[in-house]
Design a protein around this motif. Structure first.
Motif, PDB file in Angstrom:
ATOM      1  N   GLY A   1      47.217 -35.301 -14.696  1.00  0.00           N
ATOM      2  CA  GLY A   1      47.821 -36.674 -14.542  1.00  0.00           C
ATOM      3  C   GLY A   1      48.414 -36.725 -13.021  1.00  0.00           C
ATOM      4  N   LEU A   2      48.614 -35.471 -12.635  1.00  0.00           N
ATOM      5  CA  LEU A   2      49.292 -35.497 -11.173  1.00  0.00           C
ATOM      6  C   LEU A   2      48.195 -35.938 -10.087  1.00  0.00           C
ATOM      7  N   GLU A   3      47.006 -35.582 -10.428  1.00  0.00           N
ATOM      8  CA  GLU A   3      46.062 -35.936  -9.368  1.00  0.00           C
ATOM      9  C   GLU A   3      45.732 -37.479  -9.141  1.00  0.00           C
ATOM     10  N   LYS A   4      46.354 -38.108 -10.074  1.00  0.00           N
ATOM     11  CA  LYS A   4      46.590 -39.720  -9.942  1.00  0.00           C
ATOM     12  C   LYS A   4      47.545 -40.157  -8.897  1.00  0.00           C
ATOM     13  N   TYR A   5      48.265 -39.358  -8.295  1.00  0.00           N
ATOM     14  CA  TYR A   5      49.408 -39.848  -7.295  1.00  0.00           C
ATOM     15  C   TYR A   5      48.876 -39.588  -5.955  1.00  0.00           C
ATOM     16  N   GLU A   6      49.260 -40.294  -5.163  1.00  0.00           N
ATOM     17  CA  GLU A   6      49.015 -40.365  -3.844  1.00  0.00           C
ATOM     18  C   GLU A   6      49.089 -39.081  -2.902  1.00  0.00           C
ATOM     19  N   SER A   7      48.111 -38.753  -2.304  1.00  0.00           N
ATOM     20  CA  SER A   7      48.353 -37.661  -1.319  1.00  0.00           C
ATOM     21  C   SER A   7      48.691 -38.142   0.249  1.00  0.00           C
ATOM     22  N   ILE A   8      49.892 -37.628   0.455  1.00  0.00           N
ATOM     23  CA  ILE A   8      50.272 -38.072   1.840  1.00  0.00           C
ATOM     24  C   ILE A   8      49.416 -37.852   2.999  1.00  0.00           C
TER      25      ILE A   8
ATOM     26  N   ILE B   1      41.261 -29.839  -8.775  1.00  0.00           N
ATOM     27  CA  ILE B   1      41.719 -28.401  -9.363  1.00  0.00           C
ATOM     28  C   ILE B   1      43.322 -28.852  -9.876  1.00  0.00           C
ATOM     29  N   ILE B   2      43.930 -29.893  -9.112  1.00  0.00           N
ATOM     30  CA  ILE B   2      45.297 -30.243  -9.559  1.00  0.00           C
ATOM     31  C   ILE B   2      45.064 -30.891 -10.663  1.00  0.00           C
ATOM     32  N   LYS B   3      44.125 -31.549 -11.188  1.00  0.00           N
ATOM     33  CA  LYS B   3      43.679 -32.275 -12.406  1.00  0.00           C
ATOM     34  C   LYS B   3      43.540 -31.199 -13.701  1.00  0.00           C
ATOM     35  N   LYS B   4      43.076 -29.788 -13.315  1.00  0.00           N
ATOM     36  CA  LYS B   4      42.719 -29.049 -14.387  1.00  0.00           C
ATOM     37  C   LYS B   4      44.188 -28.242 -14.530  1.00  0.00           C
ATOM     38  N   ILE B   5      45.056 -28.127 -13.798  1.00  0.00           N
ATOM     39  CA  ILE B   5      46.305 -27.315 -13.839  1.00  0.00           C
ATOM     40  C   ILE B   5      47.473 -28.206 -14.233  1.00  0.00           C
ATOM     41  N   MET B   6      47.535 -29.305 -13.670  1.00  0.00           N
ATOM     42  CA  MET B   6      48.640 -30.305 -13.988  1.00  0.00           C
ATOM     43  C   MET B   6      48.028 -31.831 -14.210  1.00  0.00           C
TER      44      MET B   6
ATOM     45  N   THR C   1      46.806 -29.862   0.421  1.00  0.00           N
ATOM     46  CA  THR C   1      47.263 -31.304   0.393  1.00  0.00           C
ATOM     47  C   THR C   1      48.640 -31.584  -0.021  1.00  0.00           C
ATOM     48  N   ALA C   2      49.121 -32.667   0.579  1.00  0.00           N
ATOM     49  CA  ALA C   2      50.700 -32.665  -0.019  1.00  0.00           C
ATOM     50  C   ALA C   2      50.925 -34.044  -0.853  1.00  0.00           C
ATOM     51  N   LEU C   3      51.358 -33.931  -2.200  1.00  0.00           N
ATOM     52  CA  LEU C   3      51.481 -35.282  -2.861  1.00  0.00           C
ATOM     53  C   LEU C   3      52.783 -36.072  -2.392  1.00  0.00           C
ATOM     54  N   GLU C   4      52.685 -37.286  -2.562  1.00  0.00           N
ATOM     55  CA  GLU C   4      53.850 -38.094  -2.380  1.00  0.00           C
ATOM     56  C   GLU C   4      55.006 -37.555  -3.467  1.00  0.00           C
ATOM     57  N   ALA C   5      56.108 -38.005  -3.048  1.00  0.00           N
ATOM     58  CA  ALA C   5      57.230 -37.450  -3.866  1.00  0.00           C
ATOM     59  C   ALA C   5      56.941 -37.900  -5.443  1.00  0.00           C
TER      60      ALA C   5
END
Ligand SMILES: Cc1cc2nc3c(=O)[nH]c(=O)nc-3n(C[C@H](O)[C@H](O)[C@H](O)COP(=O)(O)OP(=O)(O)OC[C@H]3O[C@@H](n4cnc5c(N)ncnc54)[C@H](O)[C@@H]3O)c2cc1C
Length: 430
Positions: A329-336, A322-327, A261-265
């Motif tokens: 807060g970043l899981e809240k950003y939109e996945s492009i 998994i993103i939530k465990k590693i970083m 998955t790719a997150l927005e900038a």
């Protein structure tokens, strides 16, 4: 078939001039599969002998397969850290094969610089440990690099040192490698194809599926709409997407689906909590997480696999967990966008390179480790056709086992075997 919708196809910098195949043709070399292996072979062969008539046949689009949808981690080594059980491979061979993998990374960088390929090359890679057990393996790995291979470009980082590059509650240590890097793989593949196409004797045909071939003194390749290509030599570079084209090759690999998955900038301020600067990272779980921050602040995160071809119900949600465990807060950003692709794994996780007939050679089965290797393996295939076979002969010495009942029975067996290893991961046994 057109490209799948993914981050790379949305940020594609190149369009290549492919040709239309309307009638039967003759050529010196026919390459089936327009991924990084096939395109690299074409590129090097046309450089070795510009007079050769070379034809690349791609069922979909150049870079449509794994080469245009992978994690972009440009790393050395092989998917297996060990050659144990390889009776034909001497200690000296092991060193040559290791050096080859390092040269593969250098070769990709050389091509990018030489042709000014716009593919966001960024140096720096972390192999991260999430447990004491991972850390022990990491120490062993680092000492092998230094002592066995005399490799000097990596260093072990404890938690404090790791924090200077990547701050996470999830990993406790890492090996930092300044040589390994990250790239936009589709743009690299298309950039190299564009460069290869500068030779008038080379043609790339897209949307041409090869359905069968026969070989005698020449090879006759037949497309799904019955066009015949007659060639002196055939290169098969279809990897996980080989299907029924070659039962022998298919029986030596298992296509495994993996997800990205790719997150927005992401805002600089948020990223600074975790990253010092853009970097590629992967960890040491049996089903590993591989991710990178690129120069546009996009987090490109890969993980999860499906051995049975059944997708996780919600790929984005599953990766964000998994993103939530590693970083956090970043899981809240939109996945492009989120996508999947097939890696071809071999039983021993080493690449499968060899000859099917005097005039048919192949390379496949990089086992999730092909972003760097494909370029130099393409060079090896080109050299082989040109009569220089040293590296080809070395790779051909690696012995491979078939997956029993490949294509029919293998998936259930593999699901069983892999579930066992996944369980060991969860229980902390692996
Ligand atoms: C999601 C994902 C993430 C990955 N991440 C990484 C990573 O971070 N680092 C790393 O080192 N490796 C990674 N890999 C592995 C890496 O991408 C591959 O090893 C590499 O791209 C293989 O290149 P290839 O050219 O051999 O195969 P491919 O790129 O798969 O190309 C094969 C081509 O053959 C074509 N083809 C098949 N059959 C026919 C036919 N009958 N006629 C004509 N054409 C045909 C297909 O359409 C396809 O385009 C990843 C793979 C995936 C799927």
């Amino acid at each position: 078939m057109n490209y799948s919708d993914n981050y790379y196809t949305r940020t594609k910098s190149y369009k290549i001039n492919s040709s239309k195949l309307n009638e039967s043709i003759q050529c010196d070399v026919c390459i089936v599969g327009g991924g990084l292996t096939g395109i690299s072979t074409a590129y090097y062969l046309s450089n070795l002998d510009p007079s050769l008539k070379i034809v690349v046949l791609e069922k979909n689009k150049v870079g449509w397969g794994a080469s245009g949808r992978n994690g972009g981690q440009l790393i050395h080594g092989y998917s297996s850290d060990t050659f144990s059980g390889q009776k034909n491979i001497s200690k000296q061979d092991e060193k040559v094969l290791w050096d080859f993998s390092v040269d593969a990374v250098k070769e990709v960088k050389k091509n990018i610089k030489k042709h000014n390929i716009d593919c966001d090359l960024i140096e720096g890679f972390l192999r991260a440990a999430a447990s004491n057990r991972h850390e022990r393996s990491l120490h062993q790995y680092q000492s092998e690099l230094e002592k066995k291979y005399n490799y000097k470009d990596s260093v072990f980082l404890n938690k404090k040192e790791l924090n200077e590059k990547f701050r996470t509650p999830f990993y406790q240590s890492a090996v930092y490698d300044r040589m390994c890097s990250q790239i936009h793989p589709l743009n690299y593949c298309l950039g190299l194809a564009k460069e290869a196409l500068k030779n008038q004797n080379l043609s790339i045909y897209e949307d041409v599926e090869v359905s069968s071939y026969t070989s005698d003194s020449k090879v006759q390749i037949k497309t799904s709409n019955n066009i015949i290509i007659t060639a002196d030599n055939l290169v098969l570079s279809c990897n996980a997407y080989i299907g029924n084209l070659s039962k022998v090759l298919r029986s030596n690999i298992m296509p495994v689906k993996t997800y990205v998955t790719a997150l927005e900038a992401l805002p600089d301020k948020i990223l600074k909590e975790f990253f010092e600067k853009p970097i590629a990272i992967s960890d040491m779980f049996f089903v590993l997480n591989y991710f990178r921050l690129n120069s546009h602040n996009n987090l490109i995160f890969g993980g999860r696999v499906s051995y049975s071809n059944v997708d996780p119900i919600d790929v984005e949600k599953s990766l964000k967990n998994i993103i939530k465990k590693i970083m956090p807060g970043l899981e809240k950003y939109e996945s492009i966008c989120s996508w999947s692709g097939h890696v071809a794994i071999t039983q021993n996780r080493l690449p499968h390179i060899g000859r099917l007939d005097p005039n048919i050679i192949f390379a496949q089965g990089y086992s999730g480790h092909g972003v760097a290797l494909t370029t130099l393996v393409g060079k090896v295939l080109a050299q082989t056709i040109h009569g220089q076979t040293a590296y080809f002969d070395l790779f051909s010495k690696i012995t491979h086992s078939k997956f029993p009942g490949a294509g029919i029975l293998d998936t259930p067996l593999l699901v069983l075997a892999m579930s066992y290893y996944k369980l060991r991961d969860i229980l902390g046994l692996y």
